[in-house]
Design a protein around this motif. Structure first.
Motif, PDB file in Angstrom:
ATOM      1  N   GLN A  43       0.740  -1.134   0.061  1.00 19.31           N
ATOM      2  CA  GLN A  43       0.100   0.077   0.031  1.00 19.31           C
ATOM      3  C   GLN A  43       0.754   1.109   0.117  1.00 19.31           C
ATOM      4  OE1 GLN A  43      -3.482   0.111  -0.478  1.00 19.31           O
ATOM      5  NE2 GLN A  43      -2.899  -2.033  -1.041  1.00 19.31           N
ATOM      6  N   GLY A  44       1.921   1.284  -0.418  1.00 19.24           N
ATOM      7  CA  GLY A  44       2.791   2.454  -0.457  1.00 19.24           C
ATOM      8  C   GLY A  44       2.298   3.452  -1.508  1.00 19.24           C
ATOM      9  N   LEU A  45       2.581   4.697  -1.257  1.00 20.42           N
ATOM     10  CA  LEU A  45       1.585   5.554  -1.897  1.00 20.42           C
ATOM     11  C   LEU A  45       1.908   5.633  -3.608  1.00 20.42           C
ATOM     12  CD1 LEU A  45       2.100   8.574   0.303  1.00 20.42           C
ATOM     13  CD2 LEU A  45      -0.003   7.548   0.023  1.00 20.42           C
ATOM     14  N   PHE A 187      15.332  15.021   0.207  1.00 19.51           N
ATOM     15  CA  PHE A 187      14.689  13.783   0.804  1.00 19.51           C
ATOM     16  C   PHE A 187      13.200  14.451   1.358  1.00 19.51           C
ATOM     17  CE2 PHE A 187      13.127  11.664   4.665  1.00 19.51           C
ATOM     18  CZ  PHE A 187      13.537  10.346   4.101  1.00 19.51           C
ATOM     19  N   LEU A 188      13.236  15.558   1.759  1.00 15.84           N
ATOM     20  CA  LEU A 188      11.964  16.047   2.246  1.00 15.84           C
ATOM     21  C   LEU A 188      10.798  16.316   1.149  1.00 15.84           C
ATOM     22  CD1 LEU A 188      12.903  18.335   5.350  1.00 15.84           C
ATOM     23  CD2 LEU A 188      12.091  16.071   5.476  1.00 15.84           C
ATOM     24  N   VAL A 189      11.381  16.848  -0.041  1.00 17.58           N
ATOM     25  CA  VAL A 189      10.237  17.499  -0.984  1.00 17.58           C
ATOM     26  C   VAL A 189       9.300  16.387  -1.410  1.00 17.58           C
ATOM     27  CG1 VAL A 189      10.131  18.175  -3.205  1.00 17.58           C
ATOM     28  CG2 VAL A 189      11.896  18.926  -1.900  1.00 17.58           C
ATOM     29  N   PRO A 190       9.730  15.079  -1.573  1.00 22.58           N
ATOM     30  CA  PRO A 190       8.392  14.438  -2.169  1.00 22.58           C
ATOM     31  C   PRO A 190       7.443  13.858  -0.922  1.00 22.58           C
ATOM     32  CG  PRO A 190      10.517  13.290  -2.827  1.00 22.58           C
ATOM     33  CD  PRO A 190      10.826  14.631  -1.930  1.00 22.58           C
ATOM     34  N   TRP A 191       7.997  14.035   0.244  1.00 20.21           N
ATOM     35  CA  TRP A 191       7.245  13.755   1.569  1.00 20.21           C
ATOM     36  C   TRP A 191       6.251  15.040   1.703  1.00 20.21           C
ATOM     37  CZ3 TRP A 191       6.210   9.276   3.206  1.00 20.21           C
ATOM     38  CH2 TRP A 191       7.135   8.289   3.031  1.00 20.21           C
ATOM     39  N   LEU A 192       6.607  16.034   1.273  1.00 20.98           N
ATOM     40  CA  LEU A 192       5.850  17.334   1.539  1.00 20.98           C
ATOM     41  C   LEU A 192       4.580  17.294   0.661  1.00 20.98           C
ATOM     42  CD1 LEU A 192       8.379  20.239   1.752  1.00 20.98           C
ATOM     43  CD2 LEU A 192       6.932  19.223   3.727  1.00 20.98           C
ATOM     44  N   PHE A 193       4.692  16.832  -0.602  1.00 22.70           N
ATOM     45  CA  PHE A 193       3.659  16.191  -1.463  1.00 22.70           C
ATOM     46  C   PHE A 193       2.916  15.274  -1.119  1.00 22.70           C
ATOM     47  CE2 PHE A 193       6.606  19.107  -4.325  1.00 22.70           C
ATOM     48  CZ  PHE A 193       5.753  19.726  -5.041  1.00 22.70           C
ATOM     49  N   ALA A 194       3.364  14.159  -0.408  1.00 26.37           N
ATOM     50  CA  ALA A 194       2.741  13.058  -0.131  1.00 26.37           C
ATOM     51  C   ALA A 194       1.924  13.273   1.172  1.00 26.37           C
ATOM     52  CB  ALA A 194       3.698  11.861   0.321  1.00 26.37           C
ATOM     53  N   SER A 196       0.802  16.218   1.864  1.00 27.31           N
ATOM     54  CA  SER A 196      -0.215  17.222   1.653  1.00 27.31           C
ATOM     55  C   SER A 196      -1.500  16.420   0.854  1.00 27.31           C
ATOM     56  CB  SER A 196       0.513  17.984   0.445  1.00 27.31           C
ATOM     57  OG  SER A 196       1.581  19.099   1.219  1.00 27.31           O
ATOM     58  N   TYR A 197      -0.881  15.629  -0.036  1.00 27.46           N
ATOM     59  CA  TYR A 197      -2.223  14.651  -0.594  1.00 27.46           C
ATOM     60  C   TYR A 197      -2.923  13.874   0.313  1.00 27.46           C
ATOM     61  CZ  TYR A 197      -3.824  10.354  -2.602  1.00 27.46           C
ATOM     62  OH  TYR A 197      -4.723   9.321  -2.722  1.00 27.46           O
ATOM     63  N   ALA A 198      -2.331  13.317   1.265  1.00 23.46           N
ATOM     64  CA  ALA A 198      -3.156  12.563   2.219  1.00 23.46           C
ATOM     65  C   ALA A 198      -3.797  13.309   3.273  1.00 23.46           C
ATOM     66  CB  ALA A 198      -1.968  11.744   3.217  1.00 23.46           C
ATOM     67  N   PHE A 199      -3.287  14.822   3.504  1.00 24.38           N
ATOM     68  CA  PHE A 199      -4.214  15.516   4.309  1.00 24.38           C
ATOM     69  C   PHE A 199      -5.459  15.966   3.649  1.00 24.38           C
ATOM     70  CE2 PHE A 199      -5.511  19.945   5.501  1.00 24.38           C
ATOM     71  CZ  PHE A 199      -5.542  19.838   6.703  1.00 24.38           C
ATOM     72  N   PHE A 200      -5.109  16.327   2.410  1.00 23.19           N
ATOM     73  CA  PHE A 200      -6.410  17.118   1.537  1.00 23.19           C
ATOM     74  C   PHE A 200      -7.254  15.583   1.227  1.00 23.19           C
ATOM     75  CE2 PHE A 200      -3.640  20.586   0.992  1.00 23.19           C
ATOM     76  CZ  PHE A 200      -4.353  21.529   1.522  1.00 23.19           C
ATOM     77  N   ALA A 201      -6.806  14.493   1.106  1.00 18.17           N
ATOM     78  CA  ALA A 201      -7.519  13.424   0.472  1.00 18.17           C
ATOM     79  C   ALA A 201      -8.167  12.686   1.966  1.00 18.17           C
ATOM     80  CB  ALA A 201      -6.724  12.361  -0.362  1.00 18.17           C
TER      81      ALA A 201
END
Length: 334
Positions: A43-45, A187-194, A196-201
């Motif tokens: 279930q990885g994003l 390293f942090l950049v993809p996690w900021l997007f990840a 953000s997606y998890a929060f808004f979804a």
């Protein structure tokens, strides 16, 4: 004789490696099956959408996994050429990776670690590009970025972050604090997007639970699996012999080669540490481990003086890998 064949650099050697890979994966191609995931492992994003498409097509999963292994062997060869890790003209490191991955028969199907391995190779290329580079910032950023993207497929790729942070001081004659910061920002950049997606979804709690399961779920494919233990023991033996041989030629190697192999050792150490300490990490973590190991073992086979011992050790590895296919066939067909 066998080693000489695999060590050749002729125009048909790539086709030969392809045939070897297909033969090693033939039992899985003839009787394909999906991987037995624990809860959350698939279930990885970034992996979950791919899995949902291929879940009902086990043969497609096997084919994709085999193609990724071949692509990884190509990347290994490109790194070997770009950074001259092995003195002689040979594609042996790529062949060794095909053989090593061929021995882990339970992973002859689609698993998120294969995608993580691709990003690990890209991160490794970026890190190696730092050597003697007066402007290494972009390469450090890319290395951190690729590690993070790998984690979005296979969460335990996280073990590579400390490995790469340690490696900064190896690759840079005078490491700066900025080097570490830039790598970590990448390293942090993809996690900021990840996140953000998890929060808004409205999936934040779900995502956090998936991360927890990928760390804390106890898994051990080696428990009472004597075939896998035996194969792993052979790899340990080759690792020890290869390390001793590397130490013997270390002082005679170029500065760049010493640094590259030091980084490979650090990465190998942290992947094995993750395998030992993370409850959810098991045989799939070794796919990451055998990438640096492929360079070490290939270096062993190209620098060992005794023709007898080089042929003997290589033949032992080849026979052990073939035996794992035969054992899989009889286990599956009862």
């Amino acid at each position: 004789m066998l080693l000489r064949l695999f060590k050749s650099n002729g125009p048909l050697v790539n086709f030969f490696y392809l045939v070897v890979a297909v033969l090693l994966w033939l039992p899985a191609l003839l009787k394909p099956a999906g991987y037995s995931f624990y809860t959350g492992e698939n279930q990885g994003l970034l992996y979950a959408p791919l899995f949902s498409v291929t879940e009902k097509y086990p043969l497609l999963q096997v084919i994709i996994a085999l193609l990724i292994v071949l692509f990884l062997s190509f990347l290994i060869q490109q790194i070997k050429i770009s950074f001259s890790l092995i003195k002689i003209r040979t594609k042996l490191a790529a062949a060794v990776f095909i053989l090593l991955s061929g021995g882990f028969t339970a992973l002859h199907t689609l698993h998120p670690v294969y995608f993580a391995a691709i990003f690990m190779m890209l991160a490794l290329y970026s890190l190696f590009s730092v050597f003697n580079n007066p402007e290494p910032v972009t390469h450090f950023f890319n290395a951190g970025l690729f590690i993070s993207l790998g984690m979005l497929f296979y969460f335990n790729t996280a073990v590579l972050l400390p490995a790469f942070l340690f490696s900064v001081s190896v690759m840079r004659r005078e490491p700066r604090f900025r080097d570490y910061v830039v790598l970590f920002i990448g390293f942090l950049v993809p996690w900021l997007f990840a996140f953000s997606y998890a929060f808004f979804a409205d999936r934040l709690n779900e995502v956090l639970l998936i991360f927890r399961d990928n760390i804390m779920t106890p898994v051990s494919h080696f428990f009472k699996n004597y075939l896998l233990i035996g194969y792993g023991s052979l790899l340990i033996l080759l690792t020890l012999i290869g390390s001793v041989k590397m130490m013997q030629v270390y002082d005679m190697s170029k500065v760049s080669t010493r640094k590259y192999f030091s980084v490979l050792f650090i990465i190998f150490f942290f992947t094995i540490l993750g395998f030992a300490l993370i409850p959810a990490a098991s045989q799939e973590m070794l796919i990451l481990s055998i990438i640096p190991l492929s360079f070490l073992i290939a270096n062993l086979f190209t620098t060992i003086n005794s023709v007898f011992w080089s042929e003997f050790l290589f033949t032992l590895l080849l026979l052990a890998t073939i035996f794992m296919q035969v054992a899989r066939y009889f286990l599956v067909n009862g």
